[in-house]
Design a protein around this motif. Structure first.
Motif, PDB file in Angstrom:
ATOM      1  N   ASN A  29       0.831  -1.193   0.000  1.00 44.56           N
ATOM      2  CA  ASN A  29       0.000   0.000   0.000  1.00 44.56           C
ATOM      3  C   ASN A  29       0.871   1.251   0.000  1.00 44.56           C
ATOM      4  O   ASN A  29       2.089   1.177  -0.193  1.00 44.56           O
ATOM      5  N   LEU A  30       0.251   2.375   0.253  1.00 39.56           N
ATOM      6  CA  LEU A  30       0.945   3.662   0.254  1.00 39.56           C
ATOM      7  C   LEU A  30       2.113   3.701   1.234  1.00 39.56           C
ATOM      8  O   LEU A  30       3.122   4.364   1.000  1.00 39.56           O
ATOM      9  N   TRP A  31       1.992   2.966   2.338  1.00 36.30           N
ATOM     10  CA  TRP A  31       2.989   3.014   3.408  1.00 36.30           C
ATOM     11  C   TRP A  31       3.984   1.857   3.349  1.00 36.30           C
ATOM     12  O   TRP A  31       4.720   1.621   4.309  1.00 36.30           O
ATOM     13  N   GLY A  32       3.997   1.129   2.240  1.00 35.02           N
ATOM     14  CA  GLY A  32       4.958   0.040   2.086  1.00 35.02           C
ATOM     15  C   GLY A  32       4.610  -1.206   2.874  1.00 35.02           C
ATOM     16  O   GLY A  32       5.473  -2.053   3.134  1.00 35.02           O
ATOM     17  N   GLN A  33       3.331  -1.361   3.250  1.00 34.46           N
ATOM     18  CA  GLN A  33       2.885  -2.555   3.970  1.00 34.46           C
ATOM     19  C   GLN A  33       2.340  -3.586   2.990  1.00 34.46           C
ATOM     20  O   GLN A  33       1.563  -3.238   2.096  1.00 34.46           O
ATOM     21  N   PRO A  34       2.688  -4.844   3.133  1.00 37.48           N
ATOM     22  CA  PRO A  34       2.182  -5.880   2.222  1.00 37.48           C
ATOM     23  C   PRO A  34       0.666  -6.019   2.308  1.00 37.48           C
ATOM     24  O   PRO A  34       0.099  -6.080   3.400  1.00 37.48           O
ATOM     25  N   ILE A  35      -0.009  -6.073   1.141  1.00 40.60           N
ATOM     26  CA  ILE A  35      -1.461  -6.238   1.110  1.00 40.60           C
ATOM     27  C   ILE A  35      -1.908  -7.312   0.119  1.00 40.60           C
ATOM     28  O   ILE A  35      -3.060  -7.732   0.147  1.00 40.60           O
ATOM     29  N   ARG A  36      -0.985  -7.761  -0.755  1.00 37.52           N
ATOM     30  CA  ARG A  36      -1.308  -8.836  -1.704  1.00 37.52           C
ATOM     31  C   ARG A  36      -0.182  -9.877  -1.678  1.00 37.52           C
ATOM     32  O   ARG A  36       0.984  -9.521  -1.623  1.00 37.52           O
ATOM     33  N   ILE A  78      12.734 -16.003  -3.531  1.00 33.71           N
ATOM     34  CA  ILE A  78      11.363 -16.470  -3.746  1.00 33.71           C
ATOM     35  C   ILE A  78      10.394 -15.336  -4.061  1.00 33.71           C
ATOM     36  O   ILE A  78       9.494 -15.484  -4.881  1.00 33.71           O
ATOM     37  N   PHE A  79      10.612 -14.182  -3.416  1.00 38.26           N
ATOM     38  CA  PHE A  79       9.645 -13.090  -3.520  1.00 38.26           C
ATOM     39  C   PHE A  79      10.281 -11.816  -4.083  1.00 38.26           C
ATOM     40  O   PHE A  79      11.447 -11.534  -3.844  1.00 38.26           O
ATOM     41  N   ASP A  80       9.451 -11.076  -4.808  1.00 37.46           N
ATOM     42  CA  ASP A  80       9.814  -9.728  -5.230  1.00 37.46           C
ATOM     43  C   ASP A  80       9.146  -8.776  -4.245  1.00 37.46           C
ATOM     44  O   ASP A  80       7.972  -8.446  -4.371  1.00 37.46           O
ATOM     45  N   PHE A  81       9.899  -8.370  -3.233  1.00 36.78           N
ATOM     46  CA  PHE A  81       9.342  -7.504  -2.194  1.00 36.78           C
ATOM     47  C   PHE A  81      10.119  -6.181  -2.104  1.00 36.78           C
ATOM     48  O   PHE A  81      10.293  -5.610  -1.033  1.00 36.78           O
ATOM     49  N   ARG A  82      10.556  -5.717  -3.271  1.00 33.28           N
ATOM     50  CA  ARG A  82      11.361  -4.491  -3.311  1.00 33.28           C
ATOM     51  C   ARG A  82      10.610  -3.284  -2.759  1.00 33.28           C
ATOM     52  O   ARG A  82      11.221  -2.354  -2.235  1.00 33.28           O
ATOM     53  N   ARG A  83       9.287  -3.274  -2.900  1.00 31.36           N
ATOM     54  CA  ARG A  83       8.510  -2.114  -2.457  1.00 31.36           C
ATOM     55  C   ARG A  83       8.061  -2.217  -1.001  1.00 31.36           C
ATOM     56  O   ARG A  83       7.442  -1.297  -0.484  1.00 31.36           O
ATOM     57  N   VAL A  84       8.333  -3.347  -0.365  1.00 27.71           N
ATOM     58  CA  VAL A  84       7.982  -3.493   1.049  1.00 27.71           C
ATOM     59  C   VAL A  84       8.964  -2.669   1.872  1.00 27.71           C
ATOM     60  O   VAL A  84      10.177  -2.769   1.693  1.00 27.71           O
ATOM     61  N   ALA A  85       8.438  -1.844   2.778  1.00 31.03           N
ATOM     62  CA  ALA A  85       9.298  -1.007   3.620  1.00 31.03           C
ATOM     63  C   ALA A  85      10.219  -1.874   4.472  1.00 31.03           C
ATOM     64  O   ALA A  85       9.794  -2.894   5.012  1.00 31.03           O
ATOM     65  N   ASN A  86      11.466  -1.455   4.614  1.00 23.85           N
ATOM     66  CA  ASN A  86      12.451  -2.257   5.352  1.00 23.85           C
ATOM     67  C   ASN A  86      12.041  -2.441   6.808  1.00 23.85           C
ATOM     68  O   ASN A  86      12.238  -3.516   7.384  1.00 23.85           O
ATOM     69  N   PHE A  87      11.456  -1.393   7.416  1.00 22.32           N
ATOM     70  CA  PHE A  87      11.037  -1.521   8.808  1.00 22.32           C
ATOM     71  C   PHE A  87       9.954  -2.593   8.944  1.00 22.32           C
ATOM     72  O   PHE A  87       9.866  -3.276   9.963  1.00 22.32           O
ATOM     73  N   PHE A 242       4.828   9.621   9.821  1.00 24.37           N
ATOM     74  CA  PHE A 242       4.997   8.822   8.601  1.00 24.37           C
ATOM     75  C   PHE A 242       3.749   8.921   7.731  1.00 24.37           C
ATOM     76  O   PHE A 242       3.828   9.100   6.513  1.00 24.37           O
ATOM     77  N   VAL A 243       2.572   8.815   8.365  1.00 20.54           N
ATOM     78  CA  VAL A 243       1.305   8.919   7.633  1.00 20.54           C
ATOM     79  C   VAL A 243       1.151  10.300   7.013  1.00 20.54           C
ATOM     80  O   VAL A 243       0.778  10.438   5.846  1.00 20.54           O
ATOM     81  N   ALA A 244       1.447  11.343   7.800  1.00 14.74           N
ATOM     82  CA  ALA A 244       1.307  12.708   7.301  1.00 14.74           C
ATOM     83  C   ALA A 244       2.210  12.965   6.094  1.00 14.74           C
ATOM     84  O   ALA A 244       1.786  13.542   5.089  1.00 14.74           O
ATOM     85  N   ASN A 245       3.460  12.509   6.171  1.00 14.74           N
ATOM     86  CA  ASN A 245       4.395  12.700   5.065  1.00 14.74           C
ATOM     87  C   ASN A 245       3.966  11.927   3.824  1.00 14.74           C
ATOM     88  O   ASN A 245       4.067  12.423   2.703  1.00 14.74           O
ATOM     89  N   ALA A 246       3.479  10.709   4.032  1.00 15.50           N
ATOM     90  CA  ALA A 246       3.053   9.884   2.896  1.00 15.50           C
ATOM     91  C   ALA A 246       1.857  10.499   2.194  1.00 15.50           C
ATOM     92  O   ALA A 246       1.780  10.518   0.963  1.00 15.50           O
ATOM     93  N   ILE A 247       0.899  11.016   2.977  1.00 15.50           N
ATOM     94  CA  ILE A 247      -0.290  11.633   2.377  1.00 15.50           C
ATOM     95  C   ILE A 247       0.097  12.883   1.602  1.00 15.50           C
ATOM     96  O   ILE A 247      -0.449  13.169   0.526  1.00 15.50           O
ATOM     97  N   CYS A 248       1.070  13.651   2.114  1.00 18.19           N
ATOM     98  CA  CYS A 248       1.547  14.842   1.395  1.00 18.19           C
ATOM     99  C   CYS A 248       2.150  14.448   0.048  1.00 18.19           C
ATOM    100  O   CYS A 248       1.929  15.122  -0.966  1.00 18.19           O
ATOM    101  N   ILE A 249       2.898  13.352   0.041  1.00 17.66           N
ATOM    102  CA  ILE A 249       3.505  12.883  -1.208  1.00 17.66           C
ATOM    103  C   ILE A 249       2.430  12.476  -2.202  1.00 17.66           C
ATOM    104  O   ILE A 249       2.514  12.774  -3.398  1.00 17.66           O
ATOM    105  N   VAL A 250       1.395  11.802  -1.711  1.00 20.15           N
ATOM    106  CA  VAL A 250       0.291  11.399  -2.581  1.00 20.15           C
ATOM    107  C   VAL A 250      -0.392  12.621  -3.188  1.00 20.15           C
ATOM    108  O   VAL A 250      -0.700  12.652  -4.384  1.00 20.15           O
ATOM    109  N   GLU A 251      -0.644  13.638  -2.346  1.00 18.64           N
ATOM    110  CA  GLU A 251      -1.296  14.854  -2.840  1.00 18.64           C
ATOM    111  C   GLU A 251      -0.431  15.550  -3.886  1.00 18.64           C
ATOM    112  O   GLU A 251      -0.927  16.047  -4.902  1.00 18.64           O
ATOM    113  N   GLU A 252       0.886  15.582  -3.644  1.00 15.73           N
ATOM    114  CA  GLU A 252       1.802  16.190  -4.617  1.00 15.73           C
ATOM    115  C   GLU A 252       1.785  15.407  -5.935  1.00 15.73           C
ATOM    116  O   GLU A 252       1.797  15.994  -7.021  1.00 15.73           O
TER     117      GLU A 252
END
Length: 285
Positions: A29-36, A78-87, A242-252
């Motif tokens: 998702n937007l925050w780098g959390q696995p959803i699929r 096994i997995f392509d998880f490049r977009r998953v946040a490291n944390f 983190f949420v506030a910064n991510a939402i700002c990036i989305v709006e931009e």
């Protein structure tokens, strides 16, 4: 003779690499959390963690980086998880490691004679590691922390009922049902889905303009201010900043997308005029 239906399955062996070097994709998702592709990914993280990270460390921060690197390296096969946040990756490994230690403690050590337990370690744990782990589980520091954790669990008024399904996946499923982006699903919606809390629903009706994710949304009004470095119903390691910064990036990004569309329209207009003129005047030439 024990029937097959009464037998408990053993620990998962995780996923195997796909043929021809292909990898299973992990959607985020937007925050780098696995959803699929989360179930297979999470199961494999647990398997690799059990196989490669020793249990004779008190805290995850004490685990040498080399063991964590092995887990991540094998996971990449096994997995392509490049977009998953490291944390998120580190927290998932951390949680799997803690669950593994907890299960071993409950099954083999808790309430039993340490001397006898040390003699017969499980087949998948080296003898020297097992002896250290048994001593650690019977130490005063471990017992004190265990007691504190039990007390904190008993204080939980609305335990989560989603099992292994993460908050990020709960949010994504709600977003799919409503045909909206994940970030448009409020924390209160996720909390209700995961905990079934009536008071939150009441406040959602009372504060309809506070459903947008933030530090002062409906959930914060109902359950109180979030603890530092954590946001309820957002999943692991998601903070307000983190949420506030991510939402700002989305709006931009949305603004840039709109500007690009306007520029494309401006560039296409002369082409349309030229093509129309050629089509109209060509028979006269």
């Amino acid at each position: 003779r024990t029937s097959s239906s009464s037998k408990r399955r053993g620990p998962s062996r995780g996923s195997k690499p796909l043929p021809d070097g292909k990898k299973k994709k992990v959607g985020v998702n937007l925050w780098g959390q696995p959803i699929r592709g989360v179930n297979s990914y999470s199961t494999t993280v647990g398997t690799l963690t059990r196989n490669h990270i020793p249990i004779n460390y008190m805290k995850f921060t004490n685990v040498p980086d080399e063991f964590i690197h092995i887990v991540k390296t094998e996971l990449e096969l096994i997995f392509d998880f490049r977009r998953v946040a490291n944390f998120n990756i580190l927290r998932r490994i951390n949680d799997a490691w803690k669950r593994h230690k907890s299960r071993l403690n409950k099954k083999y050590i808790k309430g039993k004679d340490p001397a006898k337990v040390k003699v017969t370690p499980p087949s998948f744990v080296p003898k020297e590691v097992w002896v250290e782990f048994v001593d650690m589980c019977n130490s005063d520091a471990f017992q004190a922390q265990s007691k504190k954790n039990t007390e904190n669990c008993n204080k939980v008024k609305a335990p989560c009922t989603t099992g292994r399904t993460s908050m990020a996946v709960v949010r994504h499923n709600l977003a799919v049902e409503r045909n909206v982006p994940d970030e448009d699903v409020s924390r209160a919606d996720v909390f209700i889905k995961a905990h079934t809390k009536e008071k939150v629903q009441e406040n959602m009706n009372l504060y309809p303009n506070s459903n947008k994710i933030g530090h002062d949304d409906v959930l914060a009004k109902t359950l109180g201010k979030d603890k530092k470095g954590h946001m309820m119903a957002m999943g692991i390691d998601i903070t307000p900043s983190f949420v506030a910064n991510a939402i700002c990036i989305v709006e931009e990004n949305e603004d840039l997308k709109a500007t690009n569309n306007e520029l494309k329209t401006m560039l296409l207009k002369p082409c349309v005029v030229v093509m129309y003129s050629l089509h109209y005047f060509w028979p006269l030439l």
